[in-house]
Scaffold this active site. Structure first.
Site, short mmCIF file in Angstrom:
data_model
loop_
_atom_site.label_atom_id
_atom_site.label_comp_id
_atom_site.label_asym_id
_atom_site.label_seq_id
_atom_site.Cartn_x
_atom_site.Cartn_y
_atom_site.Cartn_z
N ASP A 33 -8.95 -6.41 -4.63
CA ASP A 33 -8.53 -5.13 -4.06
C ASP A 33 -9.03 -4.02 -4.98
OD1 ASP A 33 -7.29 -2.89 -3.06
OD2 ASP A 33 -5.26 -3.73 -3.10
N HIS A 49 -8.16 -5.21 -0.16
CA HIS A 49 -6.86 -4.57 0.03
C HIS A 49 -6.09 -5.17 1.21
CE1 HIS A 49 -3.83 -1.52 -0.41
NE2 HIS A 49 -4.05 -1.02 0.80
N SER A 64 0.85 -1.20 0.00
CA SER A 64 0.00 0.00 0.00
C SER A 64 0.89 1.25 0.00
CB SER A 64 -0.94 -0.05 1.21
OG SER A 64 -1.94 0.93 1.14
#
Length: 381
Positions: free
Chosen positions: A319, A352, A148
């Site tokens: 995601d 995610h 991320s």
């Protein structure tokens, strides 16, 4: 069992920031795991995402449930094997887990920074990390790894310090945020800044005044964020339309009726107890600003002309916040520059948050990549 020991490094020299401001002096909290080899070639920097810290692996002695946030990934015999690599986790400047942040005193004034803490970028964080590597005597990193926002830092390392990084491991990340992602961040920030207890960011205890932590805003910000980290499939499988207490509705507009409501409230309450509101604003804004192609008229391939590293990119099919499409944009830009790229798209249901979980296929991809790095270190020594 891997025992973690927090460390801190003070930096007295001012740090120039991308905004044009500077920070006079600061501390970085960090942890290391494993042993640095004689040639200092086996160091791996792990960069953290929004609400994580330098505690990436292991446990603290005598503390139950103190596992690092990426303990499934990092440790002896794990995908990033600390019997082979010297792993470094750093808490970003501006965070609330030990590194200098808005809750600390400004050396210019002696007062708590509060809202006066300077705005930071991913590039600023990378510069502080490079300074720490200098202190540790590490000229070139075997790899920089992150998921991320941590993946964005790994990408930025390849552009800011192309000669100091051999490999970049970029997981569930993107070359910049979409308008939708910026919008989610803005709603979360507004939840915080409109909380009556926020007080313009100056809510810390000082001069005899008590702290007025804006917990209401933090709760809502976390609830918004948490929704975006999970996939629709996982939410439906875990909660569906199940009621919180019974099969009977209360017909209330304010009570939590459904289990998903109760879960989000619990996550928000927990987050508001340990996280800092100004840190949340700073980190989400750094996410918004990251855009290496911005200086190249949006041409990502041109932006990566400076890169020299080899790359592993991993994405997850469900995601939707950092979709596989965004990882493929990076892969294309790297291939346009004829860089060495490995890409894995994992069919996982978790959204995610998959990058934090222990999906065997995902962990095996990372393990295989680091095994090859380790073999190359042996061949070059």
């Amino acid at each position: 069992m891997l025992i973690a020991t927090p460390q801190s490094q003070h930096f007295a020299d001012p740090l120039a920031l991308q905004s044009g401001a500077s920070i006079r002096a600061y501390d970085l909290s960090f942890e290391t795991y494993g042993t640095l080899n004689a040639d200092k070639t086996n160091a791996v920097l792990v960069c953290h995402a929004l609400n994580a810290s330098h505690h990436v692996a292991g446990v603290y002695a005598g503390q139950e449930k103190s596992e690092g946030w990426w303990d499934s990934m990092i440790g002896p015999g794990k995908s990033l094997d600390t019997d082979q690599f010297f792993v470094i986790g750093v808490n970003n400047l501006g965070s609330c887990f030990g590194s200098t942040g808005p809750m600390h005193a400004n050396p210019h004034t002696g007062a708590v920074y509060g809202a006066d803490f300077p705005v930071l970028t991913v590039e600023d964080w990378v510069n502080t990390q490079a300074r720490l590597m200098d202190v540790l005597g590490i000229g070139k990193l075997a790899a920089v790894m992150g998921g991320s926002l941590g993946g964005m830092q790994a990408l930025s390392w390849t552009l800011q310090y192309p000669e100091r990084i051999a490999h970049a491991v970029v997981i569930a990340s993107a070359p910049n945020l979409t308008a939708e992602n910026i919008a989610f961040n803005e709603v979360a920030r507004r939840a915080i800044t409109t909380d009556p207890d926020f007080n313009g960011g100056n809510f810390y205890a000082q001069d005899g005044q008590p702290e007025t932590k804006p917990k209401r805003g933090l709760r809502i910000a976390r609830m918004i964020g948490h929704i975006t980290y999970l996939s629709d499939d996982v939410m439906n499988e875990k909660f569906g339309r199940s009621l919180k207490d019974s099969a009977k509705l209360k017909f209330s507009t304010q009570d939590a009726e459904f289990q998903i409501e109760s879960y989000l409230r619990y996550q928000g309450d927990k987050f508001a107890e340990y996280f800092d509101a100004n840190t949340y604003l700073l980190i989400t804004r750094a996410l918004d600003y990251f855009d290496p192609a911005g200086a190249c008229d949006g041409n990502l391939s041109q932006a990566f002309q400076r890169a020299r590293a080899k790359f592993l990119l991993v994405s997850f099919t469900t995601d939707w916040r950092f979709s596989p499409k965004r990882s493929r944009e990076i892969v294309k830009a790297l291939m346009d520059n004829r860089l060495d790229v490995t890409y894995a798209e994992i069919d996982a249901p978790h959204g995610h948050d998959a990058f934090l979980l222990d999906d065997p296929r995902y962990l095996n991809v990372v393990s295989s990549y680091f095994n090859n790095i380790y073999k190359s270190l042996g061949a070059s020594s």
